[in-house]
Design an enzyme around this catalytic site. Structure first.
Site, PDB file in Angstrom:
ATOM      1  CB  SER A  51      -0.955   0.007   1.197  1.00  0.00           C
ATOM      2  OG  SER A  51      -0.231   0.002   2.418  1.00  0.00           O
ATOM      3  CG  HIS A  52       2.255   3.202   2.643  1.00  0.00           C
ATOM      4  ND1 HIS A  52       1.287   2.385   3.196  1.00  0.00           N
ATOM      5  CD2 HIS A  52       1.893   4.461   2.961  1.00  0.00           C
ATOM      6  CE1 HIS A  52       0.397   3.122   3.840  1.00  0.00           C
ATOM      7  NE2 HIS A  52       0.735   4.382   3.704  1.00  0.00           N
ATOM      8  CG  ASP A 192      -3.570  -1.782   3.217  1.00  0.00           C
ATOM      9  OD1 ASP A 192      -2.841  -2.223   2.321  1.00  0.00           O
ATOM     10  OD2 ASP A 192      -3.204  -1.652   4.400  1.00  0.00           O
TER      11      ASP A 192
END
Length: 341
Positions: A51-52, A192
């Site tokens: 997600s990052h 997410d």
């Protein structure tokens, strides 16, 4: 590049850094910004933080198209020799502002025992753990807080007030890896949620409500309604603390104000960040090595019964990536290649 399956590829980290930098330069960012941001997103992918990781290149391109971020902004660092270091990001992305302020933060903590890095007017898109890890690399403990956009309803409510409002903490340890945790105070990170939306998969139960306030696992419905804090009133209280400490306290926007500034453009949140650094040598009252050993006894008491320390899975993924390259979903890799031109 090597193929790991039909669904993903493994990219050597240096190659991935170069690709990420090329994408960001092509979007119009200055080289210092592009290199700092590439280091951040590659660190996420290296540690299997999807997600990052390099997915954030897509969201950065969206933020740039929104026309609000200054692609050439040079952060202005103000360090007076006291405990507080102030950095005006001048409406640029956050990683370069943090990197420019870090040396003065370290010096403040070593001189005063405690240092506070105040970053204002930044577009923040990244995880906080790379920043607290950077602080622990200097032998300091660290705490980082930042708000975001108002996506999260308070406990007992259904209208968004809070951001995802992450909190990260780092403790230096002997050996290659510090003790680090980094988590959103929302039940799921916004990144997410977006990955679930892109994949068409449901959210876990308890992550959000739809526009009518009904519990929902549909990421589209939750995005139109509200996310929820983790742990009910406890997560909600922590989220409020982040709004106050990394918003009102440092003279920057809270999450509702950041969302209002966005005006529906879909850019990354624009606000401030507070990073605190603590020097064990100055704060321990003497013999910091003995107190460090006491901390190690705490960690041993956790792991000795089979429990996992935070970040252990990230560190294991890091070792795999260093040896084999970072795993990137094939569809995302092709999307990034298209952005690179």
């Amino acid at each position: 590049m090597t193929t790991t399956s039909t669904d993903s590829v493994r990219i050597p980290l240096a190659e991935l850094q170069d690709l990420a930098c090329r994408v960001l330069l092509r979007q119009g960012l200055s080289r210092p910004h592009a290199e700092a941001m590439a280091r951040t997103v590659v660190a996420g992918q290296r540690d299997d933080c999807q997600s990052h990781g390099v997915y954030r290149l897509v969201t950065c391109a969206q933020t740039i198209r929104a026309g609000k971020v200054d692609l050439q902004a040079e952060p202005a660092v103000a360090a007076t020799g006291g405990a507080v270091v102030q950095v005006d990001a001048r409406y640029g992305f956050s990683p370069l502002a943090f990197e420019r302020g870090l040396p003065a933060l370290v010096e403040a903590a070593r001189t005063q025992g405690v240092g506070a890095l105040v970053i204002r007017h930044c577009f923040h898109f990244s995880a906080l753990w790379p920043e607290v890890e950077a602080v622990t690399g200097h032998g300091l403990a660290a705490l980082a807080l930042t708000p975001s956009h108002a996506w999260v309803a308070p406990a007992g409510g259904r209208q968004p007030v809070f951001g995802t409002n992450p909190i990260a903490f780092g403790w230096p340890r002997p050996g290659p890896h510090p003790f680090v945790f980094d988590f959103a105070t929302s039940a799921i990170a916004r990144g997410d949620l977006e990955l679930h939306r892109r994949a068409g998969t449901p959210l876990p139960e308890g992550c959000g409500v739809d526009a009518q306030g009904r519990p929902s696992t549909d990421p589209v419905a939750v995005a139109q309604g509200a996310m929820l804090a983790f742990g009910g009133h406890k997560g909600s209280a922590l989220s409020a603390m982040v709004e106050l400490m990394a918003g009102a306290l440092i003279g920057d926007w809270m999450s509702q104000e950041s969302l209002a500034f966005d005006e529906g453009a879909g850019a990354a949140p624009c606000h401030g960040e507070l990073v605190l650094a603590f020097d064990p040598v100055r704060l321990s009252g003497g013999d910091p090595a003995a107190h460090q050993q006491r901390a190690e006894q705490l960690f041993a008491a956790i792991t000795g019964q089979g429990a996992r320390l935070p970040s252990q899975r990230r560190y294991a993924a890091r070792q795999r990536s260093l040896a084999e390259g970072a795993a990137v979903p094939r569809a995302l890799y092709e999307e990034i290649l298209a952005l690179a031109g």
